[in-house]
Design a protein around this motif. Structure first.
Motif, PDB file in Angstrom:
ATOM      1  N   UNK A 166       0.845  -1.192   0.000  1.00  9.04           N
ATOM      2  CA  UNK A 166       0.000   0.000   0.000  1.00  9.04           C
ATOM      3  C   UNK A 166       0.881   1.244   0.000  1.00  9.04           C
ATOM      4  N   UNK A 167       0.659   2.137  -0.983  1.00  2.54           N
ATOM      5  CA  UNK A 167       1.526   3.302  -1.176  1.00  2.54           C
ATOM      6  C   UNK A 167       0.686   4.575  -1.183  1.00  2.54           C
TER       7      UNK A 167
ATOM      8  N   UNK B 122       9.791 -10.273 -14.506  1.00  2.32           N
ATOM      9  CA  UNK B 122       8.358 -10.409 -14.274  1.00  2.32           C
ATOM     10  C   UNK B 122       7.925  -9.318 -13.308  1.00  2.32           C
ATOM     11  N   UNK B 123       7.053  -8.450 -13.761  1.00  2.00           N
ATOM     12  CA  UNK B 123       6.560  -7.321 -12.984  1.00  2.00           C
ATOM     13  C   UNK B 123       7.712  -6.380 -12.603  1.00  2.00           C
ATOM     14  N   UNK B 124       7.872  -6.041 -11.331  1.00  2.00           N
ATOM     15  CA  UNK B 124       8.787  -4.966 -10.951  1.00  2.00           C
ATOM     16  C   UNK B 124       9.103  -5.065  -9.458  1.00  2.00           C
ATOM     17  N   UNK B 125      10.207  -4.469  -9.010  1.00  2.00           N
ATOM     18  CA  UNK B 125      10.512  -4.461  -7.577  1.00  2.00           C
ATOM     19  C   UNK B 125       9.590  -3.494  -6.835  1.00  2.00           C
ATOM     20  N   UNK B 126       9.492  -3.636  -5.528  1.00  2.00           N
ATOM     21  CA  UNK B 126       8.589  -2.802  -4.737  1.00  2.00           C
ATOM     22  C   UNK B 126       8.879  -1.323  -4.915  1.00  2.00           C
TER      23      UNK B 126
ATOM     24  N   UNK C  32       7.062   3.455  -5.909  1.00  2.00           N
ATOM     25  CA  UNK C  32       7.384   4.802  -5.443  1.00  2.00           C
ATOM     26  C   UNK C  32       7.897   5.651  -6.604  1.00  2.00           C
ATOM     27  N   UNK C  33       8.783   5.066  -7.426  1.00  2.00           N
ATOM     28  CA  UNK C  33       9.322   5.789  -8.564  1.00  2.00           C
ATOM     29  C   UNK C  33       8.246   6.204  -9.544  1.00  2.00           C
TER      30      UNK C  33
END
Length: 364
Positions: A135-136, A304-308, A312-313
């Motif tokens: 959650x961001x 596959x997908x992206x880091x957490x 934020x970026x």
């Protein structure tokens, strides 16, 4: 709460009353305000894509929500915060190679499937339970148009590939599959990150013209012929300099020859990142030549997908205006219209066309 459930592959989604999710420590309950419907959702729900979903399931891939409650281990999140809920859930008991599930959508291996049985349901509902770390918080302005902000879930996928390939400002990128929903997103995100030039190959002339009109001289469209050698030469000739990086986002139905032609345009010491679906439906493998990779010191990696941290970026790129969401064409549907939304997404999956479901109580 109200929810849309996939009861069986090949059946329409069923909108019905369901129990509110119950949360524990390490979890957040959100009211779902908006979630993008992927253009290929109909193929997932029909079973054609063979995703490891286990019906009955409330599907979907992340979304914008408003925090309803938080666990005792949350120190920053507050009730009422408008947030982005990332679907990429990682098991907490292996920092090196965590099992992964895309909440409400897909998973990897048996460990991912086990994780998916707990974080089972996605955002096609009024309420969703989400791991706290997924959650961001969003800028205050996001509350005014959560449907538009929900498209950050589309843009974050190619952003993860660009981070994996270490794209640097001023470099030349080739996006294989540039005329698709994710590929066109990759063009926009790469330019927002400072790419000097983007080569955009594809067969759809109208879409290629659209990309050129939107982004100007920093984008070079290349209309593909279907002949591997001819297309490789045309892509390589589309820029004055060398191609530093190739990002492949081709769909599962694309032939491997198209991906291979694009990959082999990269310069010596260049990077190739594979994020698409080539071969996933039983087609031929990529078959990049071993001598070419070795002698040219080319780096090839999957992502596959992206880091957490990519979440934020991406939020920062949008909040600062580096990535402009104003040109996105948003079509909104309420929860009771979910099957219409899925059909609309399938028919309107072109560049910057977004179908958004708005499940919150206000959409009834």
């Amino acid at each position: 709460m109200r929810a849309a459930t996939l009861t069986a592959f090949g059946s329409p989604l069923k909108v019905h009353d369901a129990p509110d999710p119950r949360t524990g420590t390490g979890e957040v309950l959100v009211e779902v305000l908006a979630t993008c419907v992927p253009p290929y959702a109909a193929d997932v729900f029909s079973g054609a894509r063979r995703y490891p979903l286990e019906p009955p399931v409330v599907p979907g891939v992340g979304g914008i929500g408003r925090v309803v409650s938080v666990g005792p281990d949350a120190t920053k999140l507050k009730v009422g915060d408008v947030v982005w809920c990332d679907s990429t859930v990682r098991a907490r008991d292996d920092a090196l190679t965590p099992d992964i599930t895309l909440q409400g959508w897909s998973s990897r291996g048996e460990g991912g499937a086990e994780l998916a049985r707990y974080f089972h349901d996605g955002p096609f509902a009024e309420l969703m339970r989400v791991p706290t770390e997924n959650v961001y918080p969003l800028p205050a302005g996001a509350a005014a148009d959560p449907a538009r902000w929900s498209v950050l879930g589309v843009h974050t996928i190619p952003y993860g590939g660009l981070l994996a390939g270490r794209l640097e400002a001023g470099e030349t990128l080739l996006v294989s599959g540039a005329t698709g929903n994710l590929g066109s997103s990759a063009v926009a995100v790469a330019l927002a990150m400072g790419a000097g030039h983007v080569v955009a190959p594809g067969r759809n002339r109208a879409v290629l013209d659209l990309l050129a009109d939107r982004f100007g001289e920093r984008v070079s469209p290349v209309e593909l012929s279907g002949d591997e050698d001819t297309d490789r030469a045309a892509m390589a000739a589309a820029t004055d300099g060398q191609i530093d990086m190739v990002l492949d986002l081709l769909p599962p139905e694309a032939p491997s020859s198209v991906a291979r032609a694009a990959a082999m345009t990269v310069r010596e010491y260049g990077r190739v990142v594979l994020m698409g679906g080539v071969g996933m439906l039983g087609g031929a493998d990529l078959a990049l030549p071993y001598p070419w990779i070795m002698r040219n010191s080319v780096t090839v990696r999957g992502q596959w997908m992206y880091p957490r941290a990519a979440n934020v970026g991406m939020i920062r790129l949008i909040a600062t205006g580096a990535l402009d969401l104003a040109p996105e064409r948003i079509t909104r549907f309420g929860l009771d219209q979910v099957n219409e939304a899925v059909a609309h997404a399938a028919a309107h999956g072109g560049p910057f066309e977004r179908t958004v479901l708005t499940p919150g109580a206000g959409s009834r």
